[in-house]
Design a protein around this motif. Structure first.
Motif, PDB file in Angstrom:
ATOM      1  N   LEU A  96      -9.892   1.080 -29.875  1.00 15.79           N
ATOM      2  CA  LEU A  96     -11.287   1.096 -30.314  1.00 15.79           C
ATOM      3  C   LEU A  96     -12.016  -0.148 -29.816  1.00 15.79           C
ATOM      4  O   LEU A  96     -13.141  -0.071 -29.306  1.00 15.79           O
ATOM      5  CB  LEU A  96     -11.357   1.124 -31.838  1.00 15.79           C
ATOM      6  N   ALA A  97     -11.374  -1.303 -29.977  1.00 16.03           N
ATOM      7  CA  ALA A  97     -11.998  -2.554 -29.549  1.00 16.03           C
ATOM      8  C   ALA A  97     -12.296  -2.515 -28.057  1.00 16.03           C
ATOM      9  O   ALA A  97     -13.386  -2.875 -27.612  1.00 16.03           O
ATOM     10  CB  ALA A  97     -11.062  -3.725 -29.870  1.00 16.03           C
ATOM     11  N   ARG A  98     -11.338  -2.028 -27.272  1.00 13.15           N
ATOM     12  CA  ARG A  98     -11.520  -1.986 -25.830  1.00 13.15           C
ATOM     13  C   ARG A  98     -12.657  -1.048 -25.453  1.00 13.15           C
ATOM     14  O   ARG A  98     -13.469  -1.344 -24.577  1.00 13.15           O
ATOM     15  CB  ARG A  98     -10.215  -1.512 -25.179  1.00 13.15           C
ATOM     16  N   VAL A  99     -12.701   0.121 -26.122  1.00 12.78           N
ATOM     17  CA  VAL A  99     -13.705   1.119 -25.774  1.00 12.78           C
ATOM     18  C   VAL A  99     -15.081   0.683 -26.253  1.00 12.78           C
ATOM     19  O   VAL A  99     -16.058   0.732 -25.508  1.00 12.78           O
ATOM     20  CB  VAL A  99     -13.321   2.482 -26.386  1.00 12.78           C
ATOM     21  N   LEU A 100     -15.166   0.214 -27.510  1.00 14.32           N
ATOM     22  CA  LEU A 100     -16.479  -0.011 -28.100  1.00 14.32           C
ATOM     23  C   LEU A 100     -17.147  -1.278 -27.595  1.00 14.32           C
ATOM     24  O   LEU A 100     -18.366  -1.367 -27.565  1.00 14.32           O
ATOM     25  CB  LEU A 100     -16.369  -0.035 -29.629  1.00 14.32           C
ATOM     26  N   GLU A 101     -16.360  -2.266 -27.181  1.00  8.60           N
ATOM     27  CA  GLU A 101     -16.975  -3.523 -26.737  1.00  8.60           C
ATOM     28  C   GLU A 101     -17.845  -3.315 -25.499  1.00  8.60           C
ATOM     29  O   GLU A 101     -18.770  -4.068 -25.245  1.00  8.60           O
ATOM     30  CB  GLU A 101     -15.911  -4.577 -26.437  1.00  8.60           C
ATOM     31  N   THR A 102     -17.527  -2.268 -24.700  1.00 10.00           N
ATOM     32  CA  THR A 102     -18.330  -2.038 -23.496  1.00 10.00           C
ATOM     33  C   THR A 102     -19.585  -1.237 -23.818  1.00 10.00           C
ATOM     34  O   THR A 102     -20.344  -0.905 -22.918  1.00 10.00           O
ATOM     35  CB  THR A 102     -17.514  -1.280 -22.438  1.00 10.00           C
ATOM     36  N   ASP A 103     -19.740  -0.872 -25.103  1.00  9.06           N
ATOM     37  CA  ASP A 103     -20.927  -0.149 -25.544  1.00  9.06           C
ATOM     38  C   ASP A 103     -21.163   1.110 -24.714  1.00  9.06           C
ATOM     39  O   ASP A 103     -22.202   1.263 -24.066  1.00  9.06           O
ATOM     40  CB  ASP A 103     -22.151  -1.076 -25.456  1.00  9.06           C
ATOM     41  N   PRO A 104     -20.214   2.029 -24.702  1.00 10.82           N
ATOM     42  CA  PRO A 104     -20.344   3.227 -23.867  1.00 10.82           C
ATOM     43  C   PRO A 104     -21.408   4.174 -24.412  1.00 10.82           C
ATOM     44  O   PRO A 104     -21.670   4.204 -25.616  1.00 10.82           O
ATOM     45  CB  PRO A 104     -18.962   3.860 -23.941  1.00 10.82           C
ATOM     46  N   ALA A 105     -22.027   4.920 -23.500  1.00 10.95           N
ATOM     47  CA  ALA A 105     -23.039   5.892 -23.914  1.00 10.95           C
ATOM     48  C   ALA A 105     -22.375   7.121 -24.507  1.00 10.95           C
ATOM     49  O   ALA A 105     -22.939   7.801 -25.356  1.00 10.95           O
ATOM     50  CB  ALA A 105     -23.902   6.275 -22.714  1.00 10.95           C
ATOM     51  N   VAL A 106     -21.160   7.420 -24.028  1.00 14.21           N
ATOM     52  CA  VAL A 106     -20.424   8.591 -24.490  1.00 14.21           C
ATOM     53  C   VAL A 106     -19.058   8.115 -24.974  1.00 14.21           C
ATOM     54  O   VAL A 106     -18.418   7.308 -24.308  1.00 14.21           O
ATOM     55  CB  VAL A 106     -20.228   9.610 -23.334  1.00 14.21           C
ATOM     56  N   ILE A 107     -18.659   8.582 -26.140  1.00  7.71           N
ATOM     57  CA  ILE A 107     -17.316   8.249 -26.613  1.00  7.71           C
ATOM     58  C   ILE A 107     -16.563   9.550 -26.827  1.00  7.71           C
ATOM     59  O   ILE A 107     -17.037  10.441 -27.539  1.00  7.71           O
ATOM     60  CB  ILE A 107     -17.363   7.445 -27.925  1.00  7.71           C
ATOM     61  N   LEU A 108     -15.407   9.649 -26.178  1.00  6.66           N
ATOM     62  CA  LEU A 108     -14.535  10.800 -26.391  1.00  6.66           C
ATOM     63  C   LEU A 108     -13.427  10.348 -27.330  1.00  6.66           C
ATOM     64  O   LEU A 108     -12.596   9.523 -26.965  1.00  6.66           O
ATOM     65  CB  LEU A 108     -13.939  11.263 -25.058  1.00  6.66           C
ATOM     66  N   ALA A 109     -13.434  10.877 -28.550  1.00  6.17           N
ATOM     67  CA  ALA A 109     -12.383  10.511 -29.511  1.00  6.17           C
ATOM     68  C   ALA A 109     -11.529  11.741 -29.756  1.00  6.17           C
ATOM     69  O   ALA A 109     -11.968  12.695 -30.381  1.00  6.17           O
ATOM     70  CB  ALA A 109     -13.019  10.015 -30.806  1.00  6.17           C
ATOM     71  N   ASN A 110     -10.322  11.719 -29.206  1.00  9.29           N
ATOM     72  CA  ASN A 110      -9.435  12.878 -29.291  1.00  9.29           C
ATOM     73  C   ASN A 110      -8.379  12.614 -30.362  1.00  9.29           C
ATOM     74  O   ASN A 110      -7.528  11.751 -30.186  1.00  9.29           O
ATOM     75  CB  ASN A 110      -8.789  13.103 -27.918  1.00  9.29           C
ATOM     76  N   GLN A 111      -8.444  13.334 -31.448  1.00  9.26           N
ATOM     77  CA  GLN A 111      -7.537  13.168 -32.585  1.00  9.26           C
ATOM     78  C   GLN A 111      -7.426  11.686 -32.965  1.00  9.26           C
ATOM     79  O   GLN A 111      -6.328  11.147 -33.041  1.00  9.26           O
ATOM     80  CB  GLN A 111      -6.130  13.681 -32.253  1.00  9.26           C
ATOM     81  N   PRO A 112      -8.552  11.032 -33.229  1.00 10.66           N
ATOM     82  CA  PRO A 112      -8.496   9.575 -33.363  1.00 10.66           C
ATOM     83  C   PRO A 112      -7.762   9.089 -34.613  1.00 10.66           C
ATOM     84  O   PRO A 112      -7.356   7.941 -34.643  1.00 10.66           O
ATOM     85  CB  PRO A 112      -9.971   9.158 -33.415  1.00 10.66           C
ATOM     86  N   THR A 113      -7.599   9.947 -35.615  1.00  2.00           N
ATOM     87  CA  THR A 113      -6.941   9.446 -36.838  1.00  2.00           C
ATOM     88  C   THR A 113      -5.583  10.090 -37.062  1.00  2.00           C
ATOM     89  O   THR A 113      -4.971   9.877 -38.086  1.00  2.00           O
ATOM     90  CB  THR A 113      -7.817   9.709 -38.076  1.00  2.00           C
ATOM     91  N   ARG A 114      -5.127  10.874 -36.110  1.00  2.00           N
ATOM     92  CA  ARG A 114      -3.847  11.559 -36.312  1.00  2.00           C
ATOM     93  C   ARG A 114      -2.737  10.534 -36.552  1.00  2.00           C
ATOM     94  O   ARG A 114      -2.582   9.575 -35.815  1.00  2.00           O
ATOM     95  CB  ARG A 114      -3.501  12.405 -35.095  1.00  2.00           C
ATOM     96  N   GLY A 115      -1.994  10.761 -37.598  1.00  2.00           N
ATOM     97  CA  GLY A 115      -0.833   9.911 -37.866  1.00  2.00           C
ATOM     98  C   GLY A 115      -1.176   8.560 -38.455  1.00  2.00           C
ATOM     99  O   GLY A 115      -0.286   7.734 -38.664  1.00  2.00           O
ATOM    100  N   LEU A 116      -2.462   8.302 -38.731  1.00  2.00           N
ATOM    101  CA  LEU A 116      -2.812   6.999 -39.300  1.00  2.00           C
ATOM    102  C   LEU A 116      -2.847   7.104 -40.817  1.00  2.00           C
ATOM    103  O   LEU A 116      -3.127   8.158 -41.369  1.00  2.00           O
ATOM    104  CB  LEU A 116      -4.192   6.547 -38.794  1.00  2.00           C
ATOM    105  N   ASP A 117      -2.605   5.985 -41.472  1.00  2.00           N
ATOM    106  CA  ASP A 117      -2.702   6.015 -42.925  1.00  2.00           C
ATOM    107  C   ASP A 117      -4.172   5.972 -43.336  1.00  2.00           C
ATOM    108  O   ASP A 117      -5.078   5.853 -42.506  1.00  2.00           O
ATOM    109  CB  ASP A 117      -1.898   4.873 -43.557  1.00  2.00           C
TER     110      ASP A 117
END
Lengths: 494, 314
Positions: free
Chosen positions: A407-428
């Motif tokens: 997330l830090a790597r992706v969001l710091e560049t302030d992308p116009a489009v974010i593709l989040a594929n199963q972003p919470t799978r397996g997380l508590d």
């Protein structure tokens, strides 16, 4: 039966009964515990509690010793896995007989085996060319070989794990007709599926699993589709208050993007998708319906057969990973361990791996270690990435912290489009709440977010618009009602 | 041109081709067995050395050629077992382990030789296998010298081709070996042991390889000296691909290489004055590379080759 993996209870006190000559459908979403339960039945996993009882042809009861596949084989239980266990370089008959012939006896008499197989094929209607090599066969034929393999071993109980996942509708109908015939002759079948229509058409009884628990059981003839879907995807509970986004101009458009179905993938059927600034588009659907193809196209890993992608003011026939990055597509991959990080590299290196060319990372070809470390310290603090330190290997981070790193790597560049594929799978719970919060924050900053998830709760709580994927096609739905979304997920028209 | 024709018509050319092919036949068959089970055995070069040295040494000590052959096979099996334990249950890199076995076996054999014969400058000789003299058959024109005046080890190699073919294509064990090199999960699902099948195939294959080495000291020559294997093991690794992992084609590939080598020697004497000898030495290798390129395009690798398999993991 109960099975825990660490803190996760994959199967929680599940009771299941199967009668002779009965077809029991085991229905549930991915991760509901279907496969865990079957693996305990087969002795692949040792249950934490509970036991398996089998009654033989004379009606005597046997308790299967836990954790011994051989015991299940001897009790004449057969399983057809979703991923076939066939040796492709061998003929059909070699595959079927593998393990039934003594290895060290010099002579080999196959006439009897061949006769038995031919009788079986005539009786069951499942025909396969015995002398062809597996690699020459279609997926449907391979599955018939798997079933013949079980029948040749005189199974009394046959478990089919998502048998129609890879079949065409015609092949599926043929399969069901054949199995019906065998059930008429006393075979008992457990049939794992998440396709409601099939289950209703084909089973005698239905058991529904959700989050490792059995949430319901009913006789199919009295079953009610809406009730089953509620059991599968859960009762509506207090969804967190969702703030609406304020959509702006379009930042990404997929224009009739099509990928022909391949061996392992459903492909995409003329997918049409508009993503605007400041909105989260949720893509719901049972996995394996084309979500990974869609994610592949958006992240530049798959080339569509036809159609166009409009992004960053350009119309392209395909993205490459480099184009995706330069056009402001930030990617949170489904398999974060495999595709999201380079496990052997440090946290600091992983944080800049998508922009090694930029001036704050390198100067004249030399890495700026000091600047990288500062960047890593700042991002770790901001995104709460916890681990042994920024210079330690990313492999040492937990799943939740790896996701925060991405997330830090992706969001710091302030992308116009974010593709989040199963972003919470397996997380508590905490980590997944953090991911959700970050995605909403990115949206509010003006990014367009595509959220692919199997978890309908997540889609409902985050998405501003919902699209449902089934068999490679994407359908938008106005409804936020679980039952009607569930119908779409199961492939019914709205 | 006439000279070339004369070469192909001569009995000695064909007899030499088969003789040169013999160690390769053993080697390719051995590599084929290992790879069919999913294990690449780069220990082959060292196993050749071990077979050459142990076969010769035991014959020298006991005076019995067949005891030497058995000793060579056992030496091969030993190094094969070592490789198999490292790569099958422990799942280490097959490349690294194989190259390690080659270095280890080569060095250990040099050490053994030096320890056994510290003082000698010319290697002690044994009485090697002699050409068979079969009544009637050996006196046939052409076929006699080519086929029936070879040594017993050449015949053993041809017998092994038939045996390995039968094993792989006609026995239940062969089916299981091929399956374990293609999809070990399929084998495990049927209650067979992936580990035992793989280890067994590697041990047996390595024993076969060692016989190729034994042929060098006990049939082609009569003594052991360093460097005598000279890359024959590596050639076998390439020939397996040429052979598409089939015993019949393995024989063909070995014979083809033998022919190129026999031809090379004769060309050297023919045209050695005009062209430097090294060019001819190159011929079998260059032709093999070309043959390999043509054959390897449609090479059908065992799918699980190089992939470790661990019990309880999917």
């Amino acid at each position: 039966m109960t099975k825990r993996f660490g803190p996760v209870t994959a199967a929680d006190h599940i009771d299941l009964e199967l009668g002779r000559g009965e077809v029991l459908a085991l229905l549930g979403e991915n991760g509901a515990g279907k496969t865990t339960l079957m693996n305990m039945l087969f002795g692949q996993y040792t249950a934490d509690s509970g036991s398996v009882h089998v009654w033989d042809a004379e009606g005597r009861e046997h308790v299967l010793p836990p954790g011994q596949p051989q015991a299940a084989i001897e009790a004449r239980i057969g399983m057809v896995h979703q991923h076939f266990t066939l040796a492709e370089n061998l003929s059909v008959i070699d595959n079927i007989l593998l393990g039934t012939e003594p290895l060290l006896r010099p002579g080999r008499n196959r006439r009897a085996a061949r006769e038995k197989l031919e009788a079986l094929m005539a009786e069951s209607g499942l025909v396969a060319p015995l002398d062809a090599r597996i690699r020459e066969l279609s997926v449907g034929e391979r599955q018939r070989v798997e079933i013949l393999k079980a029948l040749y071993r005189d199974v009394r109980i046959l478990v089919l794990d998502e048998p129609t996942a890879v079949l065409t509708p015609q092949e599926a109908d043929g399969l069901f007709a054949a199995i019906r015939g065998m059930v008429g002759r006393g075979l008992s079948v457990i049939f794992i599926s998440h396709k409601l229509r099939e289950v209703l058409a084909f089973s005698d009884r239905i058991a529904v699993l959700r989050h490792g628990r059995k949430t319901g059981e009913m006789v199919t003839s009295e079953a009610d589709a809406d009730a089953i879907i509620r059991m599968m995807i859960g009762e509506a509970h207090d969804a967190p208050e969702r703030t609406a986004g304020t959509p702006g101009e379009t930042v990404l458009r997929l224009d009739t993007v099509t990928i022909r179905p391949g061996r392992d993938s459903r492909g995409l059927k003329e997918v049409q998708l508009d993503l605007r600034r400041g909105e989260i588009v949720g893509i719901a659907g049972v996995s394996g319906n084309g979500q990974s193809a869609l994610a592949g196209v958006l992240s530049g890993l798959l080339v569509p057969d036809s159609g166009a992608i409009e992004v960053g003011g350009e119309r392209l026939t395909a993205l490459t990973p480099r184009l995706a990055l330069s056009h402001g597509v930030g990617r949170i991959p489904e398999d974060r361990h495999h595709d999201g990080i380079v496990a052997a590299m440090s946290v600091a290196e992983n944080l800049v791996i998508e922009r090694l060319g930029s001036a704050d990372v390198q100067r004249r070809g030399f890495l700026r270690r000091g600047a990288m470390a500062e960047n890593a310290e700042a991002l770790s603090a901001a995104y709460d990435v916890r681990g042994p330190g920024i210079h330690s290997r990313a492999a040492l981070l937990s799943g939740g912290n790896i996701q925060k790193l991405i997330l830090a790597r992706v969001l710091e560049t302030d992308p116009a489009v974010i593709l989040a594929n199963q972003p919470t799978r397996g997380l508590d719970f905490r980590a997944s709440a953090e991911v959700s919060r970050r995605l909403i924050a990115a949206r509010d900053r003006g990014a367009g977010v595509i959220l692919i998830s199997e978890d309908l709760d997540e889609i409902l709580s985050l998405a501003d618009r919902i699209l449902v994927m089934h068999s490679g096609a994407l359908v938008e739905t106005e409804s936020r009602d679980r039952a009607s979304i569930g119908q779409l997920m199961a492939g019914h028209a709205a | 041109m006439m000279d070339l024709l004369q070469i192909f018509l001569s009995e000695s050319f064909w007899a030499a081709s088969l003789r040169i092919a013999t160690p390769l036949i053993f080697g390719v068959l051995g590599a084929l067995m290992c790879e069919r089970a999913g294990v690449l055995n780069l220990g082959i070069e060292g196993i050749f050395v071990a077979g050459a040295m142990m076969g010769w040494l035991v014959t020298y000590l006991t005076g019995s050629l067949w005891l030497g052959v058995i000793a060579a096979a056992l030496a091969g099996a030993f190094f094969g077992l070592f490789h198999a334990i490292l790569t099958v249950p422990l799942g280490l890199s097959q490349h690294v382990s194989g190259l390690g076995i080659t270095m280890f076996a080569t060095a250990l054999m040099s050490f053994t030789y030096r320890t056994a014969f510290p003082q000698v400058s010319t290697p002690p000789r044994i009485e090697p296998f002699r050409a068979l003299d079969i009544p009637v058959l050996s006196d046939l024109p052409f076929l006699g010298p080519v086929l029936f005046q070879q040594t017993a080890l050449t015949w053993l190699a041809l017998l092994m081709v038939a045996l390995v073919w039968w094993l792989m294509d006609r026995s239940a064990l062969g089916v299981a070996i091929k399956a374990v090199g293609d999809n070990p999960d399929a084998v495990n699902a049927q209650g067979l042991s992936v580990y035992r099948l793989r280890i067994g195939a590697v041990v047996a294959g390595s024993a076969l390889m060692a016989l190729g080495g034994a042929f060098l000291t006990m049939s082609a020559f009569d003594a052991f000296f360093f460097g005598m294997v000279n890359g024959r093991g590596w050639i076998c690794i390439a020939l397996v691909i040429f052979a598409s992992w089939q015993p019949g084609k393995a024989l063909l590939g070995a014979l083809l290489f033998g022919m190129f080598d026999a031809l090379q020697v004769r060309l050297q004497t023919m045209a050695g004055a005009i062209v430097p000898g090294q060019v001819f030495l190159m011929v079998p290798y260059v032709l093999s590379i070309i043959a390999l390129i043509l054959a390897a395009r449609k090479a059908d690798y065992p799918r699980a080759l190089l992939q470790p398999w661990f019990k309880g993991q999917r």
